[in-house]
Motif scaffolding. Structure first.
Motif, PDB file in Angstrom:
ATOM      1  N   LEU A 159      30.324  32.821  34.744  1.00  0.00           N
ATOM      2  CA  LEU A 159      30.871  34.034  35.330  1.00  0.00           C
ATOM      3  C   LEU A 159      32.385  34.867  34.781  1.00  0.00           C
ATOM      4  N   ALA A 160      32.702  35.287  33.813  1.00  0.00           N
ATOM      5  CA  ALA A 160      33.667  35.919  33.656  1.00  0.00           C
ATOM      6  C   ALA A 160      34.858  36.423  35.067  1.00  0.00           C
ATOM      7  N   GLU A 161      36.185  36.182  34.614  1.00  0.00           N
ATOM      8  CA  GLU A 161      36.898  36.155  35.946  1.00  0.00           C
ATOM      9  C   GLU A 161      36.537  37.564  36.444  1.00  0.00           C
ATOM     10  N   SER A 162      35.830  38.395  35.351  1.00  0.00           N
ATOM     11  CA  SER A 162      36.132  40.044  36.147  1.00  0.00           C
ATOM     12  C   SER A 162      34.594  40.627  36.204  1.00  0.00           C
ATOM     13  N   GLY A 163      33.917  39.346  36.133  1.00  0.00           N
ATOM     14  CA  GLY A 163      32.894  39.514  35.595  1.00  0.00           C
ATOM     15  C   GLY A 163      32.348  40.125  37.137  1.00  0.00           C
ATOM     16  N   LEU A 164      31.975  39.757  38.760  1.00  0.00           N
ATOM     17  CA  LEU A 164      32.034  39.951  39.710  1.00  0.00           C
ATOM     18  C   LEU A 164      32.610  41.077  39.624  1.00  0.00           C
ATOM     19  N   ALA A 165      33.850  41.563  39.389  1.00  0.00           N
ATOM     20  CA  ALA A 165      33.747  43.441  39.711  1.00  0.00           C
ATOM     21  C   ALA A 165      32.933  44.708  39.137  1.00  0.00           C
ATOM     22  N   LEU A 166      32.633  43.659  37.442  1.00  0.00           N
ATOM     23  CA  LEU A 166      31.988  44.639  36.827  1.00  0.00           C
ATOM     24  C   LEU A 166      30.294  44.762  37.224  1.00  0.00           C
ATOM     25  N   LEU A 167      30.206  43.405  38.408  1.00  0.00           N
ATOM     26  CA  LEU A 167      29.035  43.790  38.638  1.00  0.00           C
ATOM     27  C   LEU A 167      28.181  44.705  39.335  1.00  0.00           C
ATOM     28  N   ASN A 168      29.524  44.913  40.259  1.00  0.00           N
ATOM     29  CA  ASN A 168      29.825  45.908  41.461  1.00  0.00           C
ATOM     30  C   ASN A 168      30.253  47.490  40.745  1.00  0.00           C
ATOM     31  N   HIS A 169      30.654  47.560  39.687  1.00  0.00           N
ATOM     32  CA  HIS A 169      30.737  48.571  39.241  1.00  0.00           C
ATOM     33  C   HIS A 169      31.834  48.463  38.079  1.00  0.00           C
ATOM     34  N   GLY A 170      31.738  48.963  37.296  1.00  0.00           N
ATOM     35  CA  GLY A 170      31.804  49.201  35.879  1.00  0.00           C
ATOM     36  C   GLY A 170      30.702  49.282  34.225  1.00  0.00           C
ATOM     37  N   LEU A 171      29.768  48.497  34.809  1.00  0.00           N
ATOM     38  CA  LEU A 171      29.024  48.767  33.770  1.00  0.00           C
ATOM     39  C   LEU A 171      27.901  49.234  33.561  1.00  0.00           C
ATOM     40  N   GLU A 172      27.494  49.407  32.185  1.00  0.00           N
ATOM     41  CA  GLU A 172      27.078  51.017  31.677  1.00  0.00           C
ATOM     42  C   GLU A 172      25.437  50.000  30.325  1.00  0.00           C
ATOM     43  N   LEU A 173      23.722  50.890  31.314  1.00  0.00           N
ATOM     44  CA  LEU A 173      23.062  50.367  29.858  1.00  0.00           C
ATOM     45  C   LEU A 173      22.770  51.426  29.609  1.00  0.00           C
ATOM     46  N   ASP A 174      22.054  51.653  27.973  1.00  0.00           N
ATOM     47  CA  ASP A 174      21.467  52.542  27.291  1.00  0.00           C
ATOM     48  C   ASP A 174      22.326  53.622  27.546  1.00  0.00           C
ATOM     49  N   GLY A 175      24.174  53.096  27.524  1.00  0.00           N
ATOM     50  CA  GLY A 175      24.747  54.664  27.089  1.00  0.00           C
ATOM     51  C   GLY A 175      24.942  55.582  28.441  1.00  0.00           C
ATOM     52  N   ARG A 176      24.746  55.040  29.525  1.00  0.00           N
ATOM     53  CA  ARG A 176      24.514  55.812  30.905  1.00  0.00           C
ATOM     54  C   ARG A 176      25.562  54.397  31.608  1.00  0.00           C
ATOM     55  N   LYS A 177      26.800  55.197  33.136  1.00  0.00           N
ATOM     56  CA  LYS A 177      26.888  54.169  33.526  1.00  0.00           C
ATOM     57  C   LYS A 177      26.328  54.068  34.809  1.00  0.00           C
ATOM     58  N   LEU A 178      26.022  53.586  35.010  1.00  0.00           N
ATOM     59  CA  LEU A 178      25.870  52.274  36.250  1.00  0.00           C
ATOM     60  C   LEU A 178      26.113  52.550  37.728  1.00  0.00           C
ATOM     61  N   LYS A 179      25.259  53.264  38.836  1.00  0.00           N
ATOM     62  CA  LYS A 179      25.633  53.981  39.976  1.00  0.00           C
ATOM     63  C   LYS A 179      26.087  52.185  39.836  1.00  0.00           C
ATOM     64  N   PRO A 180      27.482  52.661  41.311  1.00  0.00           N
ATOM     65  CA  PRO A 180      28.483  51.430  42.061  1.00  0.00           C
ATOM     66  C   PRO A 180      27.247  50.835  42.851  1.00  0.00           C
ATOM     67  N   ALA A 181      27.654  49.308  42.912  1.00  0.00           N
ATOM     68  CA  ALA A 181      26.699  48.340  43.534  1.00  0.00           C
ATOM     69  C   ALA A 181      27.375  47.639  44.644  1.00  0.00           C
ATOM     70  N   ARG A 182      26.635  46.592  45.128  1.00  0.00           N
ATOM     71  CA  ARG A 182      27.596  46.304  46.344  1.00  0.00           C
ATOM     72  C   ARG A 182      27.034  44.318  45.845  1.00  0.00           C
ATOM     73  N   VAL A 183      27.440  43.314  45.016  1.00  0.00           N
ATOM     74  CA  VAL A 183      27.282  42.458  44.962  1.00  0.00           C
ATOM     75  C   VAL A 183      27.870  41.280  45.143  1.00  0.00           C
ATOM     76  N   VAL A 184      27.684  39.861  45.698  1.00  0.00           N
ATOM     77  CA  VAL A 184      28.526  38.856  46.186  1.00  0.00           C
ATOM     78  C   VAL A 184      27.560  37.197  45.935  1.00  0.00           C
TER      79      VAL A 184
END
Length: 245
Positions: A159-184
């Motif tokens: 996992l990249a250094e910023s990967g966990l933060a991106l999984l929690n919020h900041g990614l998009e799929l099919d051109g749409r931003k994902l809702k915030p998640a909780r990933v640990v």
């Protein structure tokens, strides 16, 4: 000023029943507008008007069942496809969990109109809710659903250094931003995801975006309903007091 809205839409928005159920109830005269039966499909009402269901409709709703299944890998959530069996085919008297203390006796009638409320892909295992009740389905898969879905996800890769933060919020799929998640991190090779949406293969695709490959995925909770000790391939009825949303 208020604009009239189709009664079936108002009933669905208020969580009283699904639109399809509303149309069925209207045809039977089971929907009351300000205390008077509505019998014509497409009838509209003002949002401020009172809408209720007759006792007959309430009795039908009470008789509808919701089932909790531990879906194995290799079964599809919905209709059979590419030769794979649908999860609903596991709902049989002999596969009912022995620890199920619900007073209901299994009946073939409980399979009528029974459908999954949400997806769990063929390569994933765990908690799948199937229901005859449109209110339950809407709570889980409606566009405005706020129900938590919790997953344990085994991964490979770095996992990249910023990967966990991106999984929690900041990614998009099919051109749409994902809702915030909780990933640990749950342990060295397993992540715990809590989501409030369910796009197609969402967790697998999220992990790919940050350099991880999913090698195992299990859903363990939906709302207050937990997978617990329910064996793989077995099912039980939703317990009294278990809240989905």
């Amino acid at each position: 000023m208020e604009e009239p809205v189709r009664i079936s839409k108002l009933l669905a928005e208020r969580g009283i029943c699904s639109r399809r159920e509303a149309d069925s109830y209207i045809e039977r005269g089971w929907v009351l507008l300000d205390g008077k039966p509505v019998t014509e499909l497409g009838t509209k009402a003002l949002p401020s008007q009172e809408l209720t269901l007759s006792k007959s409709a309430q009795t039908v709703q009470t008789a509808r069942v919701t089932i909790v299944l531990n879906k194995p890998v290799g079964y599809v959530s919905g209709q059979a496809e590419r030769g794979y069996r649908p999860a609903v085919s596991l709902i049989q008297a002999q596969t009912r969990y022995r620890g199920d203390d619900a007073p209901l006796r299994f009946s073939p009638a409980h399979l009528r109109g029974l459908a999954p409320a949400g997806r769990l892909d063929i390569d994933s295992q765990g908690l799948l809710i199937l229901t005859q009740d449109g209110r339950v389905a809407r709570t889980l898969i409606g566009e405005d659903s706020t129900v938590d879905k919790e997953y344990l996800v085994r991964v490979q890769g770095r996992l990249a250094e910023s990967g966990l933060a991106l999984l929690n919020h900041g990614l998009e799929l099919d051109g749409r931003k994902l809702k915030p998640a909780r990933v640990v991190w749950q342990n060295a090779d397993q992540l715990r995801f809590v989501l409030r949406e369910g796009r197609k293969r969402q967790i697998r695709r999220m992990c790919e975006l940050v350099g991880l490959k999913v090698v195992g995925l299990k859903r363990v909770r939906i709302g207050d309903v937990r997978l617990g000790d329910l064996p793989v391939g077995q099912w039980r009825y939703l317990r009294r007091g278990e809240r989905i949303g």
